[in-house]
Write a protein that holds these residues in place. Structure first.
Motif, short mmCIF file in Angstrom:
data_model
loop_
_atom_site.label_atom_id
_atom_site.label_comp_id
_atom_site.label_asym_id
_atom_site.label_seq_id
_atom_site.Cartn_x
_atom_site.Cartn_y
_atom_site.Cartn_z
N HIS A 40 -6.72 11.33 -12.99
CA HIS A 40 -7.65 12.46 -13.00
C HIS A 40 -8.14 12.89 -11.62
N VAL A 41 -7.93 12.07 -10.63
CA VAL A 41 -8.37 12.46 -9.29
C VAL A 41 -7.17 13.00 -8.51
N ARG A 42 -7.38 14.18 -7.91
CA ARG A 42 -6.32 14.84 -7.16
C ARG A 42 -6.81 15.03 -5.74
N SER A 43 -5.97 14.79 -4.78
CA SER A 43 -6.44 14.84 -3.39
C SER A 43 -5.29 15.18 -2.46
N PRO A 44 -5.59 15.87 -1.36
CA PRO A 44 -4.56 16.18 -0.37
C PRO A 44 -4.32 15.03 0.61
N LEU A 45 -5.14 13.98 0.51
CA LEU A 45 -4.99 12.88 1.47
C LEU A 45 -5.63 11.64 0.87
N PHE A 46 -4.83 10.65 0.58
CA PHE A 46 -5.42 9.45 -0.01
C PHE A 46 -4.66 8.18 0.35
N LEU A 47 -5.35 7.06 0.23
CA LEU A 47 -4.82 5.72 0.50
C LEU A 47 -5.00 4.86 -0.75
N ALA A 48 -4.02 4.03 -1.04
CA ALA A 48 -4.09 3.14 -2.21
C ALA A 48 -3.52 1.79 -1.84
N HIS A 49 -4.12 0.72 -2.35
CA HIS A 49 -3.79 -0.63 -1.86
C HIS A 49 -3.86 -1.65 -2.99
N TRP A 63 0.82 -1.21 0.00
CA TRP A 63 0.00 0.00 0.00
C TRP A 63 0.86 1.26 0.00
N ALA A 64 0.22 2.37 -0.32
CA ALA A 64 0.88 3.67 -0.31
C ALA A 64 -0.16 4.70 0.10
N ALA A 65 0.27 5.70 0.90
CA ALA A 65 -0.66 6.73 1.37
C ALA A 65 0.05 8.08 1.32
N TYR A 66 -0.75 9.13 1.23
CA TYR A 66 -0.16 10.46 1.11
C TYR A 66 -1.00 11.50 1.85
N ARG A 67 -0.32 12.47 2.45
CA ARG A 67 -0.96 13.67 2.99
C ARG A 67 -0.09 14.87 2.67
N GLY A 68 -0.68 15.91 2.11
CA GLY A 68 0.09 17.12 1.78
C GLY A 68 -0.69 17.97 0.80
N GLU A 69 0.03 18.75 0.00
CA GLU A 69 -0.64 19.52 -1.05
C GLU A 69 -1.34 18.55 -2.00
N PRO A 70 -2.49 18.95 -2.55
CA PRO A 70 -3.20 18.02 -3.45
C PRO A 70 -2.28 17.46 -4.54
N LEU A 71 -2.36 16.18 -4.72
CA LEU A 71 -1.52 15.46 -5.67
C LEU A 71 -2.41 14.53 -6.48
N TYR A 72 -2.11 14.34 -7.75
CA TYR A 72 -2.82 13.31 -8.50
C TYR A 72 -2.44 11.95 -7.92
#
Lengths: 267, 267, 267, 267
Positions: free
Chosen positions: B76-85, B4-13
């Motif tokens: 196409h989806v950009r978000s400041p906080l997301f999880l991917a698995h 998995w990978a997760a992110y929090r910060g400025e909106p990122l694709y």
């Protein structure tokens, strides 16, 4: 690179090849040992002959290891002649129409290998098809196209010659268009009576092909790689060979593609 | 074992983690390097926060590498906080309801690891759930159950303590029922504001967890294994740790499960 | 509301019920005429008995009318006893685990109808299950739960009594919890030897059930609605009835749910 | 016959058309009222424009009413210009590649209607495509082929003229091959700047098309059938019309297919 297994002999439950052996086809869907890629998780398919001239067929897109329908069918369907395939996609999306075996009328066909530069050759090959065979195409793989081409070239009357012509034509076209030809072509196909296989590569390494006796009364199994570790059982078929399993057991012959440009021009 | 990978910060694709890096999550779906199994082909999922309190979610059962919807959405989806698995199934069939991330209200959760002897513990854990959390269960994985348990134990108010209690309870139960406890538990979860992660194992090897700065303005990425070969970028988080990525950057604290039997009895 | 068809008699290709008749089950998947909803497009399933004690099974989530695997299997699989179902979901997502027929060991079961207020009753019904039957649950439908309950209540020894107890228990529970009980319950089930069906509703309209001779040598077909317009062929089974198709043909008996609270307390 | 809805205006969540209205697109997937078939359950799709020139896209094969991904995406994705479609298959199997909208570069396209005698025309139409557009074909529908043909005929430079030529060519071909032409063609398409729609039939009934203001600041919604019962809101677009929604609001013009055989011969 894909993996496949085929059988002709006394009726056998499909699971005897698909799921029961130590190195069954389902096992090979996640840990193939003799392939470039160990994972073959882009769908799977079965074609089996029974009471009808055309085979039954079941194809789906999940990895073979996680499909409960595949497990149940393999355990409950018994057939004297069947083909089973797990796919690692080279050309064509993961969708049922691109899963092997391909079937037209009484013929079934499955392939491990690929046509190099297929994207550049595809349209020209398709344009060779007459309307009947063009309309029979439902997927986008090189494999299905080779099968349809062979059918058009007379698979029903001269199985191995027609297959040789199909390969010969595509090699010829590839040399013309790309200045080179590289087809890897280890296949099994059947009309419900005999089981045929070919191991061939235009140059270099031809994907493996093995044969072993199976079941009673002279049945045979043909596979991409052995279903167990018993080395005495499995005979490797050399590159450039065709195998025929019929009433009288297993025969091996040379397989040589050829292309008679004059003949096609005359058509 | 999953990745998995997760992110929090400025909106990122989402593609910045999912498909673009050299060793992106999609790449890891067929060649993970730091996992027991290199193939993670039993489905995938995304949860991303945007304008609503609850995250958007997209889960499906094909291998991540062959799903065209996943590629388009990630781009196409950009978000400041997301999880991917990407999933490699241990408990629970390959179906959407068993794909991570799991979501309830504003919380999302994804897991790499497993509860040993889950089949023997499952019913007792489920019986701990109150009706609200019991009815929220739609799949059959150990992961979803740990998430629901933590929610019930107060994830919203005390995220890491509640997670510690969930693990503590299951370890306690496992010792009682099986005479031993083995939970492997490398997770990420979020309420849409902070991003949390834990690396833990009851004993022995804890599935890996790495962190790296990403994007501008103090964003961070947390992953099962690094997304590229740049060793200076990725810091390995030690076993027995919790990570919090929030307004003020990244913090690491000790993570210790605990279980207060008296408290539960009193409830 | 779903649609189903079942057969016991001389071996028949499944297509004789599934796709060949004018108003076949596949036809009913988009234009059922005797159901509240004319569309039954939330998946389908087959269970057929052959050489093994347990039936083969094939279930999938596409509408029956568009699934090529279903068409091929129905044409190629022949069986003396089989169940076929197309689903219109009331409780439970569209996924394979929620498609009928449900199977445990040699028993298969399919249902048209529903348990009113199931969401409020589900947990209590599940808690009635012993570990064996609880662990056998893979989906989230009311139908599967009624089947498991009946199995636990002795379906193998006293098929119709156990089914009556399962319904009786759920009606009892519903009255206790919701002050009313409404179960619509038109089902078929089998152990591979006899074929059973029930038409019942706690009150009001019971989903239809019809029977007709089929095949040679005393075979029978049981269906939600007739497979063709030949009104002379199809006998409507009245509400509150059980049907048994066995060695000696078709029998109809009264079906009455009952619930002996004392007995359960004693367990 | 399919159902679709499209929007251009201030950014709107897709759910405003897809799932929220009383007679939303998802509602229309099982009870369309102005179509020949009330069920549109052979897959669905979305294309939405955002920060990239090309649209995001999401397509899948389940009925729209049962897909949880569709519900979540529609709620979380917001766009100033998007297309949404639910399919009732006429030509082409139920698979993702046959679901609308079709996308190439910045263009998207969706269709309600069909080309009569498509099986007899398909190959000739495909042979009109140059290599770029031929290779862009991944499905087998008439709809995708009309889209690719229009792209080749200059959709980017002269959108409505190119679409008129595509229809004109196919009508011409159909008259040549079959002695008649019948295309039903109610479509929406976009380049991410303007939203175009056409309502046309070669003869007889043209599938319906309605327009209504939506959102703030001069946004418009175009649909197969109204999303609610408010008759004052929805204006029916007459057959033989093209609609353009752009910076300056909504314009309606005549749509007339034409075919200049001389021009094609010259190419």
């Amino acid at each position: 690179m894909c993996r496949w297994a085929a059988y002709r002999g006394e009726p056998l439950y499909l699971e005897e090849l698909v799921s029961s052996p130590a190195h069954s086809l389902i096992e090979q869907s996640h840990c193939a040992t003799k392939a470039k890629t160990s994972t073959n998780a882009d769908g799977f398919g079965l074609a089996w002959y029974g009471d009808h001239p055309e085979p039954g067929r079941f194809r789906d897109v999940l990895p073979a290891w996680s499909d409960c329908n595949l497990k149940s069918l393999s355990r409950h369907v018994r057939s004297p002649l069947f083909l089973a395939h797990v796919r690692a996609a080279t050309h064509g999306a993961t969708r049922r129409d691109n899963c092997h075996p391909f079937v037209k009328d009484s013929w079934s066909f499955m392939h491990n290998g690929q046509v190099e530069h297929f994207a550049d050759l595809r349209r020209r090959i398709e344009s060779m098809l007459d309307d009947e065979h063009f309309n029979a195409r439902t997927g986008s793989t090189d494999s299905e196209l080779l099968f349809l081409l062979a059918l058009q070239f007379g698979l029903a009357e001269r199985p191995l010659e027609a297959m040789g012509e199909a390969i010969g034509f595509v090699e010829h076209l590839s040399r013309e268009v790309k200045g080179m030809a590289q087809i890897k072509f280890t296949v099994a196909f059947s009309n419900g009576k005999s089981l045929y296989a070919v191991r061939y590569a235009s140059e270099g390494y031809a994907p493996t092909l093995f044969a072993a006796p199976m079941g009673r009364d002279g049945g045979y199994c043909l596979v991409s790689e052995p279903l167990d570790d018993n080395k005495d059982t499995w005979a490797e078929i050399p590159p450039g060979s065709a195998v025929i399993v019929g009433e009288d057991g297993l025969d091996v012959a040379a397989f040589t593609p050829f292309w008679d440009a004059a003949k096609v021009a005359a058509e």
